[in-house]
Design an enzyme around this catalytic site. Structure first.
Site, short mmCIF file in Angstrom:
data_model
loop_
_atom_site.label_atom_id
_atom_site.label_comp_id
_atom_site.label_asym_id
_atom_site.label_seq_id
_atom_site.Cartn_x
_atom_site.Cartn_y
_atom_site.Cartn_z
N ASN A 85 0.63 -1.10 -0.28
CA ASN A 85 -0.07 0.03 0.29
C ASN A 85 0.88 0.91 -0.11
OD1 ASN A 85 -1.27 1.93 0.67
ND2 ASN A 85 -2.68 1.36 2.35
N TRP A 86 1.14 1.57 -1.26
CA TRP A 86 2.00 3.19 -1.39
C TRP A 86 1.40 3.89 -1.11
CZ3 TRP A 86 4.45 3.16 -6.82
CH2 TRP A 86 5.36 1.56 -7.18
N LYS A 87 0.33 4.81 -0.28
CA LYS A 87 -0.49 5.82 0.43
C LYS A 87 -0.20 6.46 -0.56
CE LYS A 87 -0.99 3.05 4.69
NZ LYS A 87 -0.42 3.17 6.17
N HIS A 89 -9.62 1.79 3.85
CA HIS A 89 -8.73 1.50 4.95
C HIS A 89 -8.53 3.17 6.37
CE1 HIS A 89 -4.40 2.75 6.28
NE2 HIS A 89 -3.50 1.56 5.46
N GLU A 129 -6.95 4.91 7.22
CA GLU A 129 -6.64 6.42 6.50
C GLU A 129 -7.56 7.17 5.75
OE1 GLU A 129 -2.98 5.85 4.80
OE2 GLU A 129 -1.47 5.24 7.11
N GLU A 188 -5.65 -4.59 10.00
CA GLU A 188 -4.71 -3.62 10.59
C GLU A 188 -5.20 -2.80 11.52
OE1 GLU A 188 -2.84 -3.14 6.86
OE2 GLU A 188 -4.30 -1.67 7.11
N GLY A 240 2.11 2.14 11.05
CA GLY A 240 2.42 3.38 10.68
C GLY A 240 3.18 4.09 12.01
N SER A 291 2.60 -2.57 10.63
CA SER A 291 4.43 -2.41 10.80
C SER A 291 4.58 -3.22 10.08
CB SER A 291 4.30 -1.43 12.00
OG SER A 291 4.06 -0.02 11.99
N GLY A 312 2.64 -0.95 4.62
CA GLY A 312 2.83 0.21 4.02
C GLY A 312 4.56 0.71 4.14
N GLY A 313 4.75 1.26 4.85
CA GLY A 313 6.77 2.00 3.95
C GLY A 313 7.73 1.02 4.41
P1 PGA Z 1 2.61 0.47 7.41
O1 PGA Z 1 0.98 0.76 6.87
O2 PGA Z 1 3.01 -0.76 6.98
O3 PGA Z 1 3.37 1.94 7.19
O4 PGA Z 1 2.82 0.09 8.88
C1 PGA Z 1 0.35 -0.03 6.86
C2 PGA Z 1 -1.53 0.54 5.85
O5 PGA Z 1 -1.50 1.12 6.19
O6 PGA Z 1 -1.97 -0.44 4.61
#
Ligand code: PGA
Length: 250
Positions: free
Chosen positions: A9-11, A94, A96, A166, A172, A212, A233-234
């Site tokens: 998930n590159w956001k 998600h 966010e 999640e 994050g 994470s 994500g990251g």
């Molecule tokens: P993260 O994000 O791996 O940076 O914690 C995961 C996500 O939001 O899908």
């Protein structure tokens, strides 16, 4: 349990040129993967990602979609538009989107409906806030989010639904759920699916952990019986880290 799927998930990161470059880096590293590999890019990168992944084992996901097919919805992108351009997956619900952009269980349900009707595979995100975990209502929250989002989804359509557990406090933040915590909630989600669709559908559904997950902790998380993959994500923005996670999914 379900088939292993590792999805990035590159956001809100990467321009189209940067997206193509990152995929070129990832491609050779994951070409022998024994799991499904997906990259979830910003809308403007989707065409570049489709071009760069053509003929490879990497699928492409959008990070949201609107449920109406077309019309006066300024700024929105429909599931239909994504499907017609060749996108196969969409990340929905998600945290966010829920926290910053007003998404809620009912709008997530409509997005899931629209995405499935368009022929997409959905990566449906559910998860509790820290306060909810501390109150001891993680199970109720995740079961409720799952049930509402899947309202009206048939057992047959579940072959195009992936669930990503999640915990919001782990996204994050560098605070990963322990492998036991991740497995416990993924198991509970599977039991929720069994209640809705029966044991066979529940067993066949891919349930990912996200929050994470990184090159260092992926193997332990992915070794849990009810964790069938990860939404990353990251760490998905670094080709080597992402490839290490993919390699851990066996
Ligand atoms: P993260 O994000 O791996 O940076 O914690 C995961 C996500 O939001 O899908």
């Amino acid at each position: 349990m379900g088939q292993y799927v590792i999805a990035g998930n590159w956001k809100m990161n990467k321009t189209p040129a940067e997206a193509a470059a990152l995929i070129e880096e990832i491609k050779p590293l994951v070409k022998d993967a024994s799991c499904k590999v997906v990259v979830g890019t910003p809308f403007i990168d989707l065409q570049a990602a489709l071009d760069a992944t053509a003929g490879t084992n990497i699928g492409v996901a959008a990070q949201n979609c609107y449920w109406e097919k077309s019309g006066a919805f300024t700024g929105e992108i429909s599931a239909d538009m994504l499907a017609k351009m060749g996108v196969q997956y969409v990340i929905l619900g998600h945290s966010e989107r829920r926290t910053f952009f007003g998404d809620n269980d009912l709008t997530v349900q409509k997005r899931v409906r629209g995405a499935l009707d368009a022929g997409l595979t959905v990566i449906l995100c559910v998860g509790e806030y820290l306060e909810q975990r501390e109150q001891g209502i993680t199970g109720e929250i995740c079961a409720m989010q799952t049930k509402i989002a899947l309202g009206g989804v048939s057992a047959e359509e579940m072959s195009r639904v992936i669930i990503a557990y999640e915990p919001v406090w782990a996204i994050g933040t560098g605070k990963t759920a322990t492998a036991e915590q991740a497995n416990e909630v993924c198991h509970l989600i599977r039991e929720t699916l069994a209640g809705l669709y029966g044991a066979d559908v529940a067993a066949a559904t891919t349930i990912q952990y996200g929050g994470s997950m990184n090159a260092g902790n992926a193997a332990e998380l992915l070794a849990q019986p009810d964790v069938d993959g990860g939404l990353i994500g990251g760490a998905s923005l670094k080709a080597n880290d992402f490839a290490t996670i993919v390699a851990a999914a066996k």
